[in-house]
Design a protein around this motif. Structure first.
Motif, PDB file in Angstrom:
ATOM      1  N   SER A 177      -4.741   3.283   2.876  1.00  0.00           N
ATOM      2  CA  SER A 177      -3.907   4.131   2.019  1.00  0.00           C
ATOM      3  C   SER A 177      -4.219   3.895   0.549  1.00  0.00           C
ATOM      4  CB  SER A 177      -2.426   3.854   2.296  1.00  0.00           C
ATOM      5  OG  SER A 177      -1.601   4.658   1.474  1.00  0.00           O
ATOM      6  N   PHE A 178      -4.351   2.638   0.166  1.00  0.00           N
ATOM      7  CA  PHE A 178      -4.638   2.293  -1.230  1.00  0.00           C
ATOM      8  C   PHE A 178      -6.030   2.793  -1.627  1.00  0.00           C
ATOM      9  CE2 PHE A 178      -5.822  -0.617  -4.694  1.00  0.00           C
ATOM     10  CZ  PHE A 178      -4.692  -0.499  -5.508  1.00  0.00           C
ATOM     11  N   TYR A 179      -6.928   2.836  -0.675  1.00  0.00           N
ATOM     12  CA  TYR A 179      -8.303   3.270  -0.929  1.00  0.00           C
ATOM     13  C   TYR A 179      -8.349   4.702  -1.460  1.00  0.00           C
ATOM     14  CZ  TYR A 179     -13.167   4.546   0.110  1.00  0.00           C
ATOM     15  OH  TYR A 179     -14.463   4.993   0.037  1.00  0.00           O
ATOM     16  N   ASN A 180      -7.397   5.514  -1.029  1.00  0.00           N
ATOM     17  CA  ASN A 180      -7.385   6.921  -1.426  1.00  0.00           C
ATOM     18  C   ASN A 180      -6.897   7.140  -2.856  1.00  0.00           C
ATOM     19  OD1 ASN A 180      -8.307   7.798   1.107  1.00  0.00           O
ATOM     20  ND2 ASN A 180      -6.231   7.690   1.954  1.00  0.00           N
ATOM     21  N   LEU A 181      -6.375   6.101  -3.478  1.00  0.00           N
ATOM     22  CA  LEU A 181      -5.910   6.223  -4.854  1.00  0.00           C
ATOM     23  C   LEU A 181      -7.056   6.038  -5.833  1.00  0.00           C
ATOM     24  CD1 LEU A 181      -2.652   4.034  -4.693  1.00  0.00           C
ATOM     25  CD2 LEU A 181      -2.827   6.529  -4.424  1.00  0.00           C
ATOM     26  N   ASP A 182      -6.925   6.613  -7.011  1.00  0.00           N
ATOM     27  CA  ASP A 182      -7.883   6.335  -8.080  1.00  0.00           C
ATOM     28  C   ASP A 182      -7.629   4.927  -8.580  1.00  0.00           C
ATOM     29  OD1 ASP A 182      -9.020   8.832  -7.967  1.00  0.00           O
ATOM     30  OD2 ASP A 182      -7.618   9.694  -9.416  1.00  0.00           O
ATOM     31  N   GLU A 223      -1.500  -4.880 -11.100  1.00  0.00           N
ATOM     32  CA  GLU A 223      -0.367  -4.056 -11.519  1.00  0.00           C
ATOM     33  C   GLU A 223      -0.323  -2.763 -10.708  1.00  0.00           C
ATOM     34  OE1 GLU A 223       2.969  -2.476 -13.368  1.00  0.00           O
ATOM     35  OE2 GLU A 223       2.228  -4.534 -13.169  1.00  0.00           O
ATOM     36  N   GLN A 224      -1.483  -2.210 -10.396  1.00  0.00           N
ATOM     37  CA  GLN A 224      -1.511  -0.981  -9.601  1.00  0.00           C
ATOM     38  C   GLN A 224      -1.033  -1.253  -8.172  1.00  0.00           C
ATOM     39  OE1 GLN A 224      -5.314   0.991  -9.298  1.00  0.00           O
ATOM     40  NE2 GLN A 224      -4.390   2.918  -8.636  1.00  0.00           N
ATOM     41  N   ILE A 225      -1.401  -2.404  -7.615  1.00  0.00           N
ATOM     42  CA  ILE A 225      -0.904  -2.767  -6.288  1.00  0.00           C
ATOM     43  C   ILE A 225       0.610  -2.920  -6.321  1.00  0.00           C
ATOM     44  CG2 ILE A 225      -0.867  -4.582  -4.531  1.00  0.00           C
ATOM     45  CD1 ILE A 225      -3.769  -5.125  -5.089  1.00  0.00           C
ATOM     46  N   ARG A 226       1.104  -3.583  -7.377  1.00  0.00           N
ATOM     47  CA  ARG A 226       2.555  -3.777  -7.487  1.00  0.00           C
ATOM     48  C   ARG A 226       3.277  -2.435  -7.524  1.00  0.00           C
ATOM     49  NH1 ARG A 226       6.594  -3.397 -10.523  1.00  0.00           N
ATOM     50  NH2 ARG A 226       5.378  -2.446 -12.195  1.00  0.00           N
ATOM     51  N   ARG A 227       2.754  -1.489  -8.320  1.00  0.00           N
ATOM     52  CA  ARG A 227       3.387  -0.168  -8.414  1.00  0.00           C
ATOM     53  C   ARG A 227       3.281   0.594  -7.088  1.00  0.00           C
ATOM     54  NH1 ARG A 227       0.510   0.236 -13.341  1.00  0.00           N
ATOM     55  NH2 ARG A 227      -0.800   1.876 -12.401  1.00  0.00           N
ATOM     56  N   PHE A 228       2.146   0.451  -6.426  1.00  0.00           N
ATOM     57  CA  PHE A 228       1.937   1.105  -5.134  1.00  0.00           C
ATOM     58  C   PHE A 228       2.983   0.631  -4.118  1.00  0.00           C
ATOM     59  CE2 PHE A 228       0.011   0.585  -0.890  1.00  0.00           C
ATOM     60  CZ  PHE A 228      -0.231   1.911  -0.556  1.00  0.00           C
ATOM     61  N   LEU A 229       3.207  -0.682  -4.059  1.00  0.00           N
ATOM     62  CA  LEU A 229       4.164  -1.227  -3.092  1.00  0.00           C
ATOM     63  C   LEU A 229       5.609  -0.960  -3.497  1.00  0.00           C
ATOM     64  CD1 LEU A 229       2.426  -4.658  -2.341  1.00  0.00           C
ATOM     65  CD2 LEU A 229       2.489  -2.639  -0.853  1.00  0.00           C
ATOM     66  N   ALA A 230       5.841  -0.828  -4.804  1.00  0.00           N
ATOM     67  CA  ALA A 230       7.212  -0.606  -5.294  1.00  0.00           C
ATOM     68  C   ALA A 230       7.637   0.853  -5.217  1.00  0.00           C
ATOM     69  CB  ALA A 230       7.328  -1.100  -6.736  1.00  0.00           C
ATOM     70  N   ASN A 234       6.255   4.753  -0.612  1.00  0.00           N
ATOM     71  CA  ASN A 234       5.389   3.838   0.147  1.00  0.00           C
ATOM     72  C   ASN A 234       6.174   2.730   0.838  1.00  0.00           C
ATOM     73  OD1 ASN A 234       2.976   5.152  -0.540  1.00  0.00           O
ATOM     74  ND2 ASN A 234       2.880   4.051  -2.495  1.00  0.00           N
ATOM     75  N   LYS A 235       7.470   2.974   1.088  1.00  0.00           N
ATOM     76  CA  LYS A 235       8.290   1.930   1.711  1.00  0.00           C
ATOM     77  C   LYS A 235       7.693   1.468   3.043  1.00  0.00           C
ATOM     78  CE  LYS A 235      12.942   0.679   3.143  1.00  0.00           C
ATOM     79  NZ  LYS A 235      12.449  -0.071   4.301  1.00  0.00           N
ATOM     80  N   GLU A 236       7.098   2.395   3.762  1.00  0.00           N
ATOM     81  CA  GLU A 236       6.461   2.047   5.038  1.00  0.00           C
ATOM     82  C   GLU A 236       5.402   0.967   4.832  1.00  0.00           C
ATOM     83  OE1 GLU A 236       3.391   4.067   8.288  1.00  0.00           O
ATOM     84  OE2 GLU A 236       4.217   5.258   6.636  1.00  0.00           O
ATOM     85  N   TYR A 237       4.619   1.113   3.761  1.00  0.00           N
ATOM     86  CA  TYR A 237       3.560   0.139   3.486  1.00  0.00           C
ATOM     87  C   TYR A 237       4.119  -1.158   2.924  1.00  0.00           C
ATOM     88  CZ  TYR A 237       0.524   4.100   4.323  1.00  0.00           C
ATOM     89  OH  TYR A 237      -0.106   5.163   4.918  1.00  0.00           O
ATOM     90  N   LEU A 238       5.213  -1.073   2.187  1.00  0.00           N
ATOM     91  CA  LEU A 238       5.855  -2.293   1.701  1.00  0.00           C
ATOM     92  C   LEU A 238       6.350  -3.119   2.886  1.00  0.00           C
ATOM     93  CD1 LEU A 238       6.979  -4.117  -0.521  1.00  0.00           C
ATOM     94  CD2 LEU A 238       9.042  -2.678  -0.552  1.00  0.00           C
ATOM     95  N   TYR A 241       3.419  -4.730   4.435  1.00  0.00           N
ATOM     96  CA  TYR A 241       2.947  -5.811   3.566  1.00  0.00           C
ATOM     97  C   TYR A 241       3.804  -7.061   3.755  1.00  0.00           C
ATOM     98  CZ  TYR A 241       1.793  -8.428  -0.669  1.00  0.00           C
ATOM     99  OH  TYR A 241       1.412  -9.414  -1.544  1.00  0.00           O
ATOM    100  N   GLU A 242       5.116  -6.882   3.756  1.00  0.00           N
ATOM    101  CA  GLU A 242       6.021  -8.028   3.884  1.00  0.00           C
ATOM    102  C   GLU A 242       5.890  -8.687   5.257  1.00  0.00           C
ATOM    103  OE1 GLU A 242       9.802  -6.360   2.838  1.00  0.00           O
ATOM    104  OE2 GLU A 242       9.508  -6.755   0.690  1.00  0.00           O
ATOM    105  N   ASN A 243       5.685  -7.871   6.293  1.00  0.00           N
ATOM    106  CA  ASN A 243       5.459  -8.449   7.621  1.00  0.00           C
ATOM    107  C   ASN A 243       4.156  -9.252   7.653  1.00  0.00           C
ATOM    108  OD1 ASN A 243       7.757  -7.491   8.922  1.00  0.00           O
ATOM    109  ND2 ASN A 243       6.820  -5.523   9.410  1.00  0.00           N
ATOM    110  N   THR A 244       3.138  -8.713   6.977  1.00  0.00           N
ATOM    111  CA  THR A 244       1.830  -9.373   6.956  1.00  0.00           C
ATOM    112  C   THR A 244       1.888 -10.713   6.239  1.00  0.00           C
ATOM    113  OG1 THR A 244       0.648  -7.272   7.038  1.00  0.00           O
ATOM    114  CG2 THR A 244      -0.567  -9.163   6.204  1.00  0.00           C
ATOM    115  N   ILE A 245       2.490 -10.749   5.057  1.00  0.00           N
ATOM    116  CA  ILE A 245       2.542 -12.018   4.315  1.00  0.00           C
ATOM    117  C   ILE A 245       3.413 -13.034   5.041  1.00  0.00           C
ATOM    118  CG2 ILE A 245       2.046 -10.958   2.077  1.00  0.00           C
ATOM    119  CD1 ILE A 245       5.010 -11.149   1.403  1.00  0.00           C
TER     120      ILE A 245
END
Length: 304
Positions: A177-182, A223-230, A234-238, A241-245
């Motif tokens: 998903s993040f890959y598709n962002l600029d 910072e871009q990752i932080r904004r992406f997860l926040a 993108n709550k699904e990805y957050l 992410y939290e499950n992964t960590i």
């Protein structure tokens, strides 16, 4: 790092032994095919590179045997191994001696070998065969794997460290998903200033060299990752992410002592994700980016 060599197959262990012998004896080490080996899995003829020492190397016909066990914490002092020596190994050496096909004998095993047991085993060979020999146990093999890391890489021994594995599918979806962002370089001034990263690196035994040359260059994207997860969208990805960590951190805490430096953990996790998700190969930089972010953001590793 200690690898659970008991999880190798007999053939894989024989290949490991052959690769070690190619280093300590020489590239002339010849490996025999599976089947009846006549008391030898490999042999070397000539002058050894540096065994038993560089000053006084063995010169002649060196027979190499590998005795592998799939039992964890097995020892050379156990009765089953003593039986192998007396019933299988010693008679094989005697036959080779009669044929004039042996000058020296090397026995490798992934069993633990104590300082007390070592000379006793060699004495058995000396008394029964009069052939100079060495027994190589688990401890010496582990030392050689540290000395010759290329062997670890060639045999992919990291695959044996399954306790540090985790369900990497969530991270794969996040990366895709993040890959598709600029990709935009962030404002370094927005990175928290109260983070004592030097202390965190010290607590986790992460080297300055690794931080400066690997993690530091990725700071501009954090910072871009932080904004992406926040981002609420993108709550699904957050959640992923939290499950992964959570999974990764639990594994690290349990198996931290298996890795000398924390960068070895990060690189193992990176290799694990890429090897299990070939489709991420062209996005592998992002896999390392997210692992670096997890560390820097204090989501994995010791923080205090």
């Amino acid at each position: 790092m200690k690898y659970p060599l008991e999880n190798l197959t007999d053939t894989e262990f024989e290949i490991l032994v052959a690769l070690i012998c190619s280093e300590i004896l020489g590239t002339g080490t010849i490996v025999f095919s599976d089947g009846k080996d006549g008391g030898r899995d490999a042999e070397f003829k000539g002058t050894a590179n540096n065994f038993p020492s560089k000053a006084s190397p063995w010169i002649g016909k060196i027979i190499i045997q590998a005795k592998h066990t799939q039992r964890n914490n097995a020892s050379c002092s156990e009765s089953d191994f003593q039986s192998i020596l007396k019933i299988s190994v010693v008679p094989a050496i005697k036959k080779l001696k009669i044929k004039n096909e042996i000058d020296y004998y090397l026995l490798f095993t992934n069993r633990k070998l104590s300082g007390v047991q070592h000379p006793k085993i060699e004495d058995i060979f000396d008394a029964e065969t009069e052939i100079e020999n060495r027994v190589i146990g688990l401890e010496q093999i582990e030392l050689w794997l540290k000395q010759y890391p290329e062997i670890v890489k060639r045999l992919n021994l990291n695959k044996l460290l399954l306790p540090l594995s985790f369900d990497e599918n969530d991270l794969r979806l996040i990366v895709n998903s993040f890959y598709n962002l600029d990709k935009k370089k962030g404002d370094l001034s927005k990175i928290p200033e109260n983070r004592d990263i030097e202390n965190k690196n010290k607590l986790n035994a992460l080297s300055k060299e690794y931080f400066d040359n690997v993690i530091k260059k990725n700071l501009i994207y954090f910072e871009q990752i932080r904004r992406f997860l926040a981002d609420p969208i993108n709550k699904e990805y957050l959640d992923k992410y939290e499950n992964t960590i959570d999974d990764i951190n639990a594994k690290i805490i349990i198996h931290r002592t298996d890795f000398e430096k924390f960068e070895m953990i990060l690189e193992f996790l990176y290799d694990f994700v890429i090897e299990n998700n070939p489709e991420l190969n062209n996005k592998r930089r992002l896999v390392r980016l997210f692992l670096n972010y997890m560390y820097y953001n204090c989501d994995i590793g010791i923080n205090e």
